[in-house]
Design a protein around this motif. Structure first.
Motif, PDB file in Angstrom:
ATOM      1  N   MET A  70      54.836  25.744  25.306  1.00 36.57           N
ATOM      2  CA  MET A  70      54.763  26.807  24.305  1.00 36.57           C
ATOM      3  C   MET A  70      53.388  27.440  24.435  1.00 36.57           C
ATOM      4  N   PHE A  71      53.272  28.645  23.908  1.00 30.54           N
ATOM      5  CA  PHE A  71      51.967  29.282  23.829  1.00 30.54           C
ATOM      6  C   PHE A  71      51.369  28.991  22.457  1.00 30.54           C
ATOM      7  N   LYS A  72      50.052  28.854  22.447  1.00 30.81           N
ATOM      8  CA  LYS A  72      49.338  28.613  21.201  1.00 30.81           C
ATOM      9  C   LYS A  72      48.182  29.589  21.108  1.00 30.81           C
ATOM     10  N   GLN A  73      48.060  30.203  19.955  1.00 31.81           N
ATOM     11  CA  GLN A  73      46.953  31.129  19.755  1.00 31.81           C
ATOM     12  C   GLN A  73      45.741  30.351  19.248  1.00 31.81           C
ATOM     13  N   GLY A  74      44.587  30.604  19.854  1.00 25.54           N
ATOM     14  CA  GLY A  74      43.372  29.900  19.452  1.00 25.54           C
ATOM     15  C   GLY A  74      42.954  30.249  18.037  1.00 25.54           C
ATOM     16  N   ARG A  75      42.244  29.315  17.429  1.00 21.26           N
ATOM     17  CA  ARG A  75      41.805  29.522  16.051  1.00 21.26           C
ATOM     18  C   ARG A  75      40.720  30.592  15.970  1.00 21.26           C
ATOM     19  N   PHE A  76      39.796  30.573  16.913  1.00 22.55           N
ATOM     20  CA  PHE A  76      38.683  31.524  16.901  1.00 22.55           C
ATOM     21  C   PHE A  76      38.840  32.554  18.013  1.00 22.55           C
ATOM     22  N   ASN A  77      39.109  32.056  19.230  1.00 24.05           N
ATOM     23  CA  ASN A  77      39.437  32.957  20.328  1.00 24.05           C
ATOM     24  C   ASN A  77      40.935  33.217  20.217  1.00 24.05           C
TER      25      ASN A  77
ATOM     26  N   ARG B 127      45.077  25.341   7.593  1.00 24.10           N
ATOM     27  CA  ARG B 127      45.156  26.184   8.783  1.00 24.10           C
ATOM     28  C   ARG B 127      46.602  26.613   9.037  1.00 24.10           C
ATOM     29  N   THR B 128      46.749  27.795   9.614  1.00 19.36           N
ATOM     30  CA  THR B 128      48.058  28.241  10.096  1.00 19.36           C
ATOM     31  C   THR B 128      48.024  28.226  11.625  1.00 19.36           C
ATOM     32  N   TYR B 129      48.933  27.459  12.210  1.00 12.20           N
ATOM     33  CA  TYR B 129      49.035  27.378  13.672  1.00 12.20           C
ATOM     34  C   TYR B 129      50.035  28.412  14.158  1.00 12.20           C
ATOM     35  N   CYS B 130      49.595  29.282  15.068  1.00 15.49           N
ATOM     36  CA  CYS B 130      50.479  30.301  15.638  1.00 15.49           C
ATOM     37  C   CYS B 130      50.947  29.828  17.007  1.00 15.49           C
TER      38      CYS B 130
END
Length: 110
Positions: free
Chosen positions: A11-18, A81-84
């Motif tokens: 899966m792809f994960k969007q970074g929290r800061f980047n 936190r919300t994990y995308c």
């Protein structure tokens, strides 16, 4: 550590800061942990980059308006936190959703 894999896949994960999207190998364990690794090979040998404690997930948001660049996006919402996360096709999205709903809410999604 007698945790068992329930489901795994990319899966792809969007970074929290980047905020860029990174391809990761995710493993869902029966102890309600969702771990992620750089790739499948590392998931066998190494500790995960991090783990998401699914007991802390309050909501799973599956909103097609959030989709980006052929990615089907969904969100795991915790108080902190919300994990995308994102899948490349609806088939894998539906499978991940099914297993995550079972783990988080203890029931199947209908």
């Amino acid at each position: 550590r007698n945790q068992r894999k329930v489901y795994e896949g990319p899966m792809f994960k969007q970074g929290r800061f980047n905020r860029s999207w990174r391809n990761r190998w995710f493993v869902l364990y029966n102890n309600r942990r969702l771990a992620y690794y750089n790739d499948k090979k590392e998931s066998i040998a190494l500790k995960p980059i991090a783990e998401i404690d699914l007991t802390e997930v309050e909501n799973i948001i599956n909103d097609r308006s959030k989709d980006v660049q052929n990615k089907y996006v969904f969100e795991l919402v915790t108080s902190g936190r919300t994990y995308c996360l994102a899948c490349l096709d609806t088939e894998s999205l539906n499978l991940w959703e099914k297993y995550l709903h079972q783990m988080v809410f203890g029931r199947q999604i209908h």
